[in-house]
Design a protein around this motif. Sequence first.
Motif, mmCIF file in Angstrom:
data_model
loop_
_atom_site.group_PDB
_atom_site.id
_atom_site.type_symbol
_atom_site.label_atom_id
_atom_site.label_comp_id
_atom_site.label_asym_id
_atom_site.label_seq_id
_atom_site.Cartn_x
_atom_site.Cartn_y
_atom_site.Cartn_z
ATOM 1 N N LEU A 367 41.604 36.459 51.002
ATOM 2 C CA LEU A 367 41.981 36.353 49.598
ATOM 3 C C LEU A 367 43.495 36.258 49.454
ATOM 4 C CD1 LEU A 367 39.674 39.096 47.995
ATOM 5 C CD2 LEU A 367 39.263 36.635 48.077
ATOM 6 N N ASN A 368 43.952 35.515 48.439
ATOM 7 C CA ASN A 368 45.382 35.535 48.162
ATOM 8 C C ASN A 368 45.728 36.854 47.477
ATOM 9 O OD1 ASN A 368 45.049 35.313 45.254
ATOM 10 N ND2 ASN A 368 44.690 33.115 45.523
ATOM 11 N N ARG A 369 47.007 37.108 47.299
ATOM 12 C CA ARG A 369 47.454 38.413 46.790
ATOM 13 C C ARG A 369 46.877 38.717 45.410
ATOM 14 N NH1 ARG A 369 49.398 41.409 50.984
ATOM 15 N NH2 ARG A 369 50.873 40.216 52.239
ATOM 16 N N PHE A 370 46.839 37.728 44.539
ATOM 17 C CA PHE A 370 46.344 37.955 43.180
ATOM 18 C C PHE A 370 44.845 38.240 43.203
ATOM 19 C CE2 PHE A 370 44.486 36.419 39.200
ATOM 20 C CZ PHE A 370 45.184 37.208 38.297
ATOM 21 N N GLU A 371 44.085 37.467 43.963
ATOM 22 C CA GLU A 371 42.641 37.683 44.049
ATOM 23 C C GLU A 371 42.343 39.071 44.615
ATOM 24 O OE1 GLU A 371 41.109 33.092 44.867
ATOM 25 O OE2 GLU A 371 41.705 34.385 46.548
ATOM 26 N N PHE A 372 43.098 39.472 45.622
ATOM 27 C CA PHE A 372 42.906 40.792 46.218
ATOM 28 C C PHE A 372 43.183 41.893 45.198
ATOM 29 C CE2 PHE A 372 44.677 44.424 48.611
ATOM 30 C CZ PHE A 372 43.570 44.726 49.391
ATOM 31 N N GLU A 373 44.230 41.713 44.407
ATOM 32 C CA GLU A 373 44.609 42.699 43.390
ATOM 33 C C GLU A 373 43.493 42.929 42.383
ATOM 34 O OE1 GLU A 373 47.623 42.364 39.695
ATOM 35 O OE2 GLU A 373 48.563 42.119 41.664
ATOM 36 N N GLN A 374 42.703 41.866 42.090
ATOM 37 C CA GLN A 374 41.665 41.965 41.073
ATOM 38 C C GLN A 374 40.507 42.869 41.472
ATOM 39 O OE1 GLN A 374 42.378 40.750 37.995
ATOM 40 N NE2 GLN A 374 44.260 40.422 39.169
ATOM 41 N N LEU A 375 40.445 43.271 42.735
ATOM 42 C CA LEU A 375 39.427 44.226 43.142
ATOM 43 C C LEU A 375 39.625 45.569 42.455
ATOM 44 C CD1 LEU A 375 39.297 43.574 46.988
ATOM 45 C CD2 LEU A 375 37.519 43.020 45.338
ATOM 46 N N LEU A 376 40.869 45.923 42.197
ATOM 47 C CA LEU A 376 41.175 47.249 41.656
ATOM 48 C C LEU A 376 41.893 47.211 40.316
ATOM 49 C CD1 LEU A 376 41.031 50.290 42.279
ATOM 50 C CD2 LEU A 376 43.237 50.090 43.429
#
Length: 408
Positions: A367-376
């Motif tokens: 995942l890119n940084r933004f997509e990863f951030e959306q987990l939390l």
Amino acid sequence: MDAIVADVHASWPIYASIPFIAALIGYVTKRVAIEMMFRPLDFVGIEPYLGWQGVLPANAHRMATIATETLTRNLVDPREIFARLDPEQIAKEIEGPLLDAVDEVIREVMEQYQPQLWEMLPTRAQRMLLARVQAQAPRAIAKMMRQVSDNIEDVFDLKHMVVTNLVRDKALLNRLIRDISRPEMTFIARSGIYFGFALGLVQLAVWTLTHEPLVMPIFGFLIGWVTDWLALKMIFLPREPRKFFGVFTWQGVFQKRRDQVAADYGDMIAAEVITVPRIVEAVLTGPKSDRLFALIQREVQRTVDAQAGIIKPFVVAAVGTNRFQEMKATVAQKAMERVPATVHHAEDYAVGALDVRNTIVERMRRLNRFEFEQLLRPAFRQDEWKLIAVGAIIGGLVGELQVLLMLH
């Protein structure tokens, strides 16, 4: 200036306590904000406005939907993971209980619809019928598994399953967020101490120069507000390591833990969310279960027709064509009822073959940084202002208490 120095000398314990009390305010407001995210699970108070329910439980459907969107869009493709199941291996894993189920179903149906005819049949004829149907059952199961795998989206709705379970089990939703964000929660609480102490030094200077009673509650309010806001931002931002003031480098706490978060999230989803029992339940009771039942009914009736040749004429003559069709439908219904217990015997194989945990870990790392951030991030963004406001109010009240203690 002499008066100020004299007052500080005379009351130095009070002055010295100011930054430490500010640090305490910072810590307490963070702990309260964290607990208010998750507790209580159900609304406590007088509905709809006078009371509180944890931010996540109160927004369970929305939070579950967001989590599921990320899960199904970026991490898990039902068609891909179900294609990993070998239909023949599934049939082999459940062969024993499947043959027992076939025996029970045929005996129950015959005894229900035509007990006298069943008893009149020679034992050899009964055994021959049971053996023929049992011999075909594993092949029928493998065939159905192939059809289900090829058309998994027609019989299984992953989004519906995940959202339903997370909304139904709010404690599970809490654990899903809390367990993967434990270090972030610790950072929030500890940051309150450091930020609070720093602002407390400013508060100390202002109080020393002014002795204005409003300084304490105003700074208490600001400590609660600013430290909450700053801590939440520092969890996620900046997404990439960045140097500040040319002195120190900072990256969002959550972003730095990418590999560990992926492992924890994969473990949690595989162990408690996308599990074989939950999948079976969703397939059998979900919004698309009627399609699966139609598939099973068709295959079961076809197997019965193909293998019951030896006694079919006798049964049709005894009960009539319509009644015989009803019998076959009953066989299919009873077969469906035994699916969960039968499939349970293939659970270990299915868990290994689906490989949900490793699939999620691998995809999360892509995942890119933004997509990863959306987990939390959505968990904190939802009603974030309320958490910050509560922290500010608590800080203001403690500041007011400080004033009373200092004036007396």
